[in-house]
Design a protein around this motif. Structure first.
Motif, PDB file in Angstrom:
ATOM      1  N   LYS A   1       0.777  -1.230   0.164  1.00 59.55           N
ATOM      2  CA  LYS A   1       0.104  -0.032  -0.011  1.00 59.55           C
ATOM      3  C   LYS A   1       1.016   1.534   0.033  1.00 59.55           C
ATOM      4  O   LYS A   1       0.229   2.301  -0.094  1.00 59.55           O
ATOM      5  N   ALA A   2       2.252   0.995   0.120  1.00 59.81           N
ATOM      6  CA  ALA A   2       2.871   2.240   0.284  1.00 59.81           C
ATOM      7  C   ALA A   2       2.924   3.065  -1.106  1.00 59.81           C
ATOM      8  O   ALA A   2       3.350   2.190  -2.223  1.00 59.81           O
ATOM      9  N   ARG A   3       3.005   4.231  -1.332  1.00 56.64           N
ATOM     10  CA  ARG A   3       3.184   4.836  -2.507  1.00 56.64           C
ATOM     11  C   ARG A   3       4.568   5.100  -2.827  1.00 56.64           C
ATOM     12  O   ARG A   3       5.459   5.163  -2.013  1.00 56.64           O
ATOM     13  N   GLY A   4       4.731   5.174  -4.342  1.00 54.60           N
ATOM     14  CA  GLY A   4       6.224   5.472  -4.903  1.00 54.60           C
ATOM     15  C   GLY A   4       7.041   4.269  -4.639  1.00 54.60           C
ATOM     16  O   GLY A   4       8.477   4.597  -4.831  1.00 54.60           O
ATOM     17  N   VAL A   5       6.532   3.348  -4.317  1.00 56.12           N
ATOM     18  CA  VAL A   5       7.652   1.890  -4.252  1.00 56.12           C
ATOM     19  C   VAL A   5       7.172   0.760  -5.276  1.00 56.12           C
ATOM     20  O   VAL A   5       5.966   0.904  -5.617  1.00 56.12           O
ATOM     21  N   ASP A   6       8.276   0.016  -5.705  1.00 54.30           N
ATOM     22  CA  ASP A   6       8.010  -1.148  -6.439  1.00 54.30           C
ATOM     23  C   ASP A   6       7.578  -2.365  -5.568  1.00 54.30           C
ATOM     24  O   ASP A   6       8.701  -3.054  -5.422  1.00 54.30           O
ATOM     25  N   ALA A   7       6.618  -2.458  -4.937  1.00 57.90           N
ATOM     26  CA  ALA A   7       6.349  -3.375  -4.122  1.00 57.90           C
ATOM     27  C   ALA A   7       6.697  -4.895  -4.625  1.00 57.90           C
ATOM     28  O   ALA A   7       7.176  -5.636  -3.961  1.00 57.90           O
ATOM     29  N   ALA A   8       6.316  -5.152  -5.861  1.00 62.08           N
ATOM     30  CA  ALA A   8       6.865  -6.525  -6.399  1.00 62.08           C
ATOM     31  C   ALA A   8       8.270  -6.663  -6.208  1.00 62.08           C
ATOM     32  O   ALA A   8       8.471  -7.988  -5.945  1.00 62.08           O
TER      33      ALA A   8
ATOM     34  N   LEU B   1       4.819 -14.583   0.984  1.00 62.11           N
ATOM     35  CA  LEU B   1       5.280 -13.576   0.378  1.00 62.11           C
ATOM     36  C   LEU B   1       5.044 -13.815  -1.170  1.00 62.11           C
ATOM     37  O   LEU B   1       4.624 -13.010  -1.892  1.00 62.11           O
ATOM     38  N   GLN B   2       5.161 -15.167  -1.481  1.00 59.22           N
ATOM     39  CA  GLN B   2       4.762 -15.537  -3.029  1.00 59.22           C
ATOM     40  C   GLN B   2       3.375 -15.111  -3.010  1.00 59.22           C
ATOM     41  O   GLN B   2       2.960 -14.787  -4.355  1.00 59.22           O
ATOM     42  N   SER B   3       2.335 -15.662  -2.160  1.00 59.30           N
ATOM     43  CA  SER B   3       1.005 -15.118  -2.454  1.00 59.30           C
ATOM     44  C   SER B   3       0.616 -13.670  -2.485  1.00 59.30           C
ATOM     45  O   SER B   3      -0.065 -13.320  -3.227  1.00 59.30           O
ATOM     46  N   LEU B   4       1.346 -13.024  -1.746  1.00 56.69           N
ATOM     47  CA  LEU B   4       1.097 -11.531  -1.897  1.00 56.69           C
ATOM     48  C   LEU B   4       1.710 -11.050  -3.085  1.00 56.69           C
ATOM     49  O   LEU B   4       1.150 -10.018  -3.753  1.00 56.69           O
ATOM     50  N   LEU B   5       2.815 -11.465  -3.611  1.00 56.32           N
ATOM     51  CA  LEU B   5       3.368 -11.220  -4.907  1.00 56.32           C
ATOM     52  C   LEU B   5       2.557 -11.465  -5.955  1.00 56.32           C
ATOM     53  O   LEU B   5       2.319 -10.637  -7.233  1.00 56.32           O
ATOM     54  N   ARG B   6       1.723 -12.500  -6.014  1.00 55.94           N
ATOM     55  CA  ARG B   6       0.966 -13.002  -6.988  1.00 55.94           C
ATOM     56  C   ARG B   6      -0.384 -11.892  -7.128  1.00 55.94           C
ATOM     57  O   ARG B   6      -0.624 -11.628  -7.988  1.00 55.94           O
TER      58      ARG B   6
END
Length: 464
Positions: free
Chosen positions: A267-274, A322-327
């Motif tokens: 949910k953080a702005r301005g970051v590449d979360a993936a 983390l893998q499920s969150l990445l998906r």
């Protein structure tokens, strides 16, 4: 540890002292503070003037920090403000010293051209026999002067000048005039060039301490608490309502949430979360590879991903969470249910934008220790301790990764992981919830940019 030192990952950015004049000034200050001297002709010092080489020579690496409470310091140059603080016992000490140097930079520059400045971070506690005494630390006061007592003499001269100017018969006081002349020879003209330091006071409310196995003290919160790395029962009764340890995952998670101290990476702005999630997953794979005795020499990200496929059955719950969150982040899966009981939970968070974000990121680094990059950036003491227990192959990989991926752009990496750079004009244009719905939780649209296609309606995540 030699590998870390050679790569500049340990004892990096220290100030090299090799001038005979500076060495002699250091010795004067060291004798003034501790009664000891060094026979070394060159050495390195940190922001507080501590030298690991001198620590080895004296057989005492706490020679400027006896009992680990009231740290003494030696300033030879204002350049020390950029150096790290070694042997950290309290997290706030480096920021206190840096603020002191920056606020008094001109005066310290003038003083250190002729002498060393020696001082101490003072509080009302001189030793810590029990955790309860931590709550007696209410204020830190800086006391400093040159080894020749320039500031003390300047104050005395100033007082005599005031007396000379204020008393009617002072012109006839030969003793007073002689004393003024003697002091002026040492201090110069304090009326035109006043020699003073803003010695400053600090009131630390939230901090980490290495004492008692490592404690995070959060007194200045709406919901205050102490979080212990070790067993909370060992601390005894503390004068604070809530005391947790790292086994109290639910309570720690609630504490962070109730005080608005963290935010989900996705949910953080301005970051590449993936990208951040993938990297955390790679670090977990490296940890598994170490346990399996796999050689990681020269391993690339492609090699790490191949290891993840080959050892999928051995990967821990942190990886799968983390893998499920990445998906989901890549629009290829449903929302994962990652609660605070899940081993991956603290890996999914970073500190929110508040004054204690560095302290909170420090805590999160210890709660997600397999993310060795965050551990190195946010908690050097814990990183060095963990490093000693790693296999040689993991040590080699970690040093190579940090040298290649972090050292080349420290500021950029920290900003990408922990910065808070929400575009102001967008943030002011709409409430946060509406903004996230409109542009997604990872980046804001540039003006004039086409809006991406909406994803199917679904809950916005396990955090609300």
């Amino acid at each position: 540890m030699k590998r870390l030192i050679e790569a500049g990952l340990m004892f990096g950015n220290l100030i090299h002292i090799s001038s005979p004049a500076l060495v002699e000034r250091y010795n004067r200050a060291l004798t003034h503070l501790t009664g000891q001297r060094t026979d070394l002709s060159d050495f390195h010092i940190d922001i507080a003037g501590y030298s690991p080489e001198i620590g080895d020579e004296l057989g005492d690496h706490m020679y400027l920090n006896q009992n680990g409470v009231n740290r003494q310091f030696i300033l030879l140059t204002t350049q020390q403000k950029t150096a790290p603080l070694l042997n950290v016992q309290f997290s706030m000490n480096r920021s206190v010293l840096r603020q002191f140097i920056e606020q008094n930079e001109n005066q310290l520059f003038a003083l250190t051209t002729r002498d060393a400045v020696a001082g101490e971070l003072l509080n009302s506690v001189y030793s810590l026999e029990s955790p309860q005494q931590l709550f007696d630390i209410r204020r830190i006061r800086i006391e400093a002067d040159t080894t020749a007592g320039t500031l003390r003499q300047a104050q005395a001269l100033g007082d005599k000048i005031d007396r000379f100017m204020g008393e009617e018969d002072a012109w006839f006081d030969d003793v007073l005039i002689a004393e003024m002349i003697t002091l002026a020879k040492k201090t110069g003209d304090v009326t035109r060039n006043p020699v003073t330091l803003d010695l400053m006071e600090f009131s630390p409310e939230n901090y980490w301490t290495a004492h008692f196995g490592g404690l995070y003290v959060f007194r200045g919160m709406d919901h205050p608490a102490v979080i212990s790395r070790g067993e909370k029962e060992d601390l005894g009764k503390l004068p604070i309502k809530y005391v947790f340890d790292f086994n109290d995952r639910n309570q720690v998670a609630k504490f962070l949430d109730y005080n608005d101290l963290v935010e989900p990476i996705v949910k953080a702005r301005g970051v590449d979360a993936a990208a951040i999630l993938r990297q955390k997953m790679d670090f977990i794979v490296v940890d598994v590879a170490q346990d399996r005795g796999i050689d990681l020499t020269g391993a690339t990200r492609r090699d790490i991903r191949a290891l993840a496929r080959d050892h999928a059955a051995d990967l821990p719950e942190e990886f799968h969470g983390l893998q499920s969150l990445l998906r989901w982040a890549e629009a290829e899966g449903s929302w994962p249910k990652i609660t605070s009981d899940h081993p991956a939970y603290f890996y999914t968070l970073r500190a929110a934008n508040h004054p204690d974000r560095d302290l909170v990121n420090m805590l999160l680094a210890e709660l997600s220790p397999k993310d060795m990059r965050q551990l190195f950036i946010c908690h050097k003491e814990a990183f060095y301790s963990a490093y000693q227990g790693w296999s040689e192959t993991k040590k080699g990989y970690v040093v190579d990764f940090l040298t290649r991926e972090y050292q080349v752009d420290k500021a950029g990496t920290r900003a990408a992981l922990f910065g808070h750079d929400a575009p102001l004009e967008v943030a002011e244009a709409a409430p946060e919830d509406d903004l996230i719905e409109r542009v997604g939780p990872w980046s804001a649209l540039r003006r004039g940019q086409a809006e991406p296609p909406r994803r199917p309606e679904k809950p916005r995540g396990p955090w609300g």
